[in-house]
Each structure stands twice: as C-alpha cells, then as structure tokens.
Design an enzyme around this catalytic site. Structure first.
Site, PDB file in Angstrom:
ATOM      1  N   SER A   1      -6.733   5.716   4.541  1.00 30.20           N
ATOM      2  CA  SER A   1      -6.786   4.926   3.301  1.00 30.20           C
ATOM      3  C   SER A   1      -7.206   3.488   3.618  1.00 30.20           C
ATOM      4  CB  SER A   1      -5.415   4.893   2.619  1.00 30.20           C
ATOM      5  OG  SER A   1      -5.264   5.984   1.758  1.00 30.20           O
TER       6      SER A   1
ATOM      7  N   LYS B   1       0.844  -1.199   0.000  1.00 31.17           N
ATOM      8  CA  LYS B   1       0.000   0.000   0.000  1.00 31.17           C
ATOM      9  C   LYS B   1       0.873   1.241   0.000  1.00 31.17           C
ATOM     10  CE  LYS B   1      -3.980   2.124   0.790  1.00 31.17           C
ATOM     11  NZ  LYS B   1      -3.642   2.971  -0.394  1.00 31.17           N
TER      12      LYS B   1
ATOM     13  N   LYS C   1       5.059   1.989  -3.202  1.00 28.47           N
ATOM     14  CA  LYS C   1       5.087   3.399  -3.597  1.00 28.47           C
ATOM     15  C   LYS C   1       5.277   3.499  -5.089  1.00 28.47           C
ATOM     16  CE  LYS C   1       5.083   7.526  -1.642  1.00 28.47           C
ATOM     17  NZ  LYS C   1       4.548   7.861  -0.317  1.00 28.47           N
TER      18      LYS C   1
HETATM   19  N1  GLU Z   1       1.005   8.930   0.211  1.00 26.34           N
HETATM   20  C1  GLU Z   1       0.609   8.843   1.573  1.00 26.34           C
HETATM   21  C2  GLU Z   1       1.787   8.447   2.433  1.00 26.34           C
HETATM   22  O1  GLU Z   1       2.919   8.667   2.080  1.00 26.34           O
HETATM   23  C3  GLU Z   1      -0.614   7.970   1.755  1.00 26.34           C
HETATM   24  C4  GLU Z   1      -0.460   6.557   1.302  1.00 26.34           C
HETATM   25  C5  GLU Z   1      -1.780   5.793   1.317  1.00 26.34           C
HETATM   26  O2  GLU Z   1      -2.778   6.385   1.682  1.00 26.34           O
HETATM   27  O3  GLU Z   1      -1.754   4.615   0.963  1.00 26.34           O
HETATM   28  O4  GLU Z   1       1.626   7.981   3.522  1.00 26.34           O
END
Ligand code: GLU
Length: 415
Positions: free
Chosen positions: A349, A71, A107
C-alpha cells in the site's frame, strides 16, 4: 487477573506498556500511545434496494500521526466495534514501525454484513462512509485501504467519492485500488506474499527446506487462499485449509488448484465436502507450519498445548491470546506475530501511495523485490531483539514497532 479474558484493546495495551517499559520510556508515553489520538463515529443512511432507508454505524480511528499520516484498512463486518477498531489502529502503527514506513496507524470499520447486500447497496454504503469521514482523511492525513470483506471495487468507489468531494483527482487518498485507477502491481497478493517471505525466514532459522514443509492454513479469504497457492507453487505440502463452515485436512497434501477453483468470492469451499473437521480441530493437526489467517482469538490457553506445528505464522490480526503466546514460546515454537507477519499488505500500500504521488509506476518484479527487502529487514530486527533481549517474538515486535513513533513523539516535543 489472567490476561486471557482481556479484549483485543486491553491485551494490546498490556504489551504496549511492557514494550515501552523495556525501552525505558516514561509512563506519559504509555498514556499517549495506549489509545488512538482521534476516534470518529459516523452514522450512514443508505437507501436499500427495497426503497427503505437503513442507517449504518461506522468508525475511523487514527492512532498516532507523529511519524506521518495515518494508514490502515476499512473492514465491513457485523462484529465491528469501537474497541476492535481502536486496537486495529494501534496494530497498524506497530506494523508501520516494524517495516519502517513513514506512517502512523489508522483503521476503520462499518457494522454491516456485505454477504447480504447487493452491489448497489454496497456502493451507496461505501460512498456514505467516505462522506462521513472526509473531514479527517486525505492523501497527507489518513489513507484508508482494504481489510476484511472490502476489496478493490470498494476502494474505487471510495476514491471516486473523495475526488468528487474535493473536486480534484486524488488517487493517493486510498490504496488497494484497481490497477487502472492507480493501484499497484502486486497489492492484491501482498499480504500473502509477505507471509511467504516470513515463512521462508522462519524455516531458515529452523533448518527446514520449503519442499519438506507441511503447512496448515486457517482461513481461505484473500490472505489464506493466495498463501495456499504460493506455498503449493513453492513445493510445500498444504495439508490443511479452512473457511467459516469447517476445515479440510489431508496429511498427503490437498488439491489446492481444485479448491481455489471452487472457492466462492467470500472464500468458502468446504461446504462442497462431506469429510470436514472443525476449525478448532484443524489447529491441532500435525504440520510444520500453522498459519492462522482468519479471525481473532483462535489459539488460546485451552488449545496452545496441543498445537503440533513448530512454527506459527500469524497472517490474521490477533489470532493468538497473550496466555497462548507464553505457552507457545515456552514450548519452543517459533511464533512470527501478526504485526510483523501480516505487514506485507501495508508495505505494498505504501508503494502504491508512493507511485501515486510520483505518477510513475513499477513492475510487479520491482514491487516484489522491494517487498522482500523490507520484510526480511523487519524479520531480522524483530528476531535479533528477541534473542538479544531474551523476550518473546510478540514483545520483540512491539518493541521494534513502538520505538519509531515514541521517538517521533519525543522529537516533536509531545512528551
Ligand atoms: N488492512 C491491511 C492491514 O491490516 C492493509 C492496510 C493498508 O494497506 O493500509 O494491514
């Protein structure tokens, strides 16, 4: 060699190794966790508005799926590179471990500058990226989300593209969607909300009331601007804010409502003012809480000695170098590290994905109450390890974060 010159990936690996050693894991565990399990690089041809084709490069890294699906967000930025995406995927694993989500970290990123692209070009790029990575992602494999310069509209295009490819509706493929497409209440403000919960906990440890606190925030993007609003509403004095062009500081407090009103969609506002200071100067101004909420490597061994805040809460990913972490810790500054402080986004999320899977949706109050519980538990776990094992807050956070995935890998018989 000093750790100051390491890039984001190598400096993350230094702390991962230290954390695993302290927890008593063998070297093989470090070998497994120092790099993502999977790293896909894609080339994305996009028809631009002038009729020409431009080919963009994108990445998706999946750090570790021992705990569950991976995730993490997708960033659109000119500086995206392989090592950064890999490091960010490791940080996602740590975040998920600290707040105890059933995920590993992932990511993605695309090298592009959304500020110079039209709506149509962005849509075609977002859809092209999903076509490129569609084989390795999915609601039970790897679930993307927003990150730097991506938003709920981009998530909507990506979800639509994925659903078309698979020929079924797949809201759980991606989070951070608009509410009408299965987004969660409270997701948009979740990172900032999580940071305010961390600030509250840190202030409690230091015996300072919110209404007596002066806060300086570097960055006025999604996290920084909502955070300024929330801290202002909670009665704190927001004395500093900044954007890419510069910073504003006033020890009597800034007019946050006015600044929010004048901010553009990329989070810039300081251009409207004459008496600005630099981003670097902002970090060294008097305040109780300093929140770096912009980019990496802002607090380094060159300025860590001059930070005046007693509490530093990292809303950005990687704003403080390892040398600077040492200096701040030795100076008695309470540091709430990025992998804990910025976990609010991925927590909500996760709530969004749960709601998509069950097809039943929660109110904003329910989301906030659950977020509060999860973040406070994460803070307590990190803070108590920091005290009982006498390690700095970053190492404590890494130890808490890495433990679950190392245990899961061990139970699966991988190590
Ligand atoms: N991009 C956000 C982070 O770095 C959220 C990631 C997500 O919600 O999966 O935590």
């Amino acid at each position: 060699m000093t750790t100051e010159n390491l890039n984001v990936l190598t400096s993350t690996q230094v702390v991962i190794k230290e954390a695993l050693t302290k927890l008593g894991y063998p070297d093989e565990m470090y070998d497994l966790l120092k790099e993502p399990l999977r790293m896909l690089s894609v080339r994305i041809p996009v028809k631009m508005d002038d009729g020409k084709i431009k080919v963009f490069t994108g990445y998706r890294a999946q750090h570790n799926d021992a705990v569950g699906p991976t995730k993490g967000g997708v960033r659109f930025h000119p500086d995206v590179n392989e090592d950064e995406v890999k490091a960010l995927s490791i940080w996602m694993s740590l975040k998920c471990g600290i707040v105890n989500l059933p995920y590993g970290g992932g990511k993605g990123g695309v090298i592009c500058d959304p500020r110079t692209m039209s709506f149509g070009e962005l849509e075609r790029l977002s859809r092209g990226y999903v076509r490129g990575i569609s084989q390795i992602v999915g609601p039970t494999k790897d679930i993307p989300a927003p990150d730097v310069m991506t938003n709920s509209q981009i998530m909507a295009w990506m979800m639509d593209e994925y659903s078309r490819i698979r020929e079924f509706d797949a809201p759980g493929f991606i989070t951070g969607k608009p509410i009408v497409l299965g987004g969660s209440q409270g997701r948009e403000t979740a990172t900032a909300k999580g940071v305010t919960i961390m600030i509250d906990q840190a202030l409690k440890k230091r015996g300072i009331a919110v209404k007596d606190a002066k806060v300086a925030i570097q960055g006025f993007g999604n996290a920084g601007s909502y955070l300024a609003k929330m801290m202002h509403e909670a009665g704190a004095k927001v004395v500093g804010i900044s954007d890419v062009h510069g910073a504003l500081y006033d020890e009597n407090g800034l007019d946050i409502e006015y600044l929010l009103d004048r901010r553009d969609s990329f989070g810039t506002v300081t251009k409207l003012f004459k008496n600005t200071i630099s981003n670097k100067e902002l970090l060294e101004q008097p305040c109780d809480i300093l929140v770096p909420a912009a980019i990496e490597n802002q607090i380094t061994q060159d300025n860590a000695d001059r930070i005046q805040a007693g509490i530093v809460v990292e809303a950005a990913n990687g704003p403080t170098t390892l040398e600077a972490t040492k200096i701040l810790t030795e100076r008695g500054i309470l540091l709430v590290p990025d992998v804990l402080a910025s976990a609010g986004g991925v927590v909500v999320s996760y709530f969004e994905w749960v709601q998509n899977n069950q097809g039943y949706y929660w109110t904003e109050e329910e989301v906030h109450a659950k977020l509060q519980d999860v973040m406070i538990q994460g803070f307590e776990n990190v803070y108590s390890l920091h005290q009982t094992r006498n390690v700095d807050m970053r190492l404590a956070a890494y130890m808490v974060g890495v433990r679950k995935m190392a245990e899961a890998a061990r139970f699966r018989g991988w190590i």
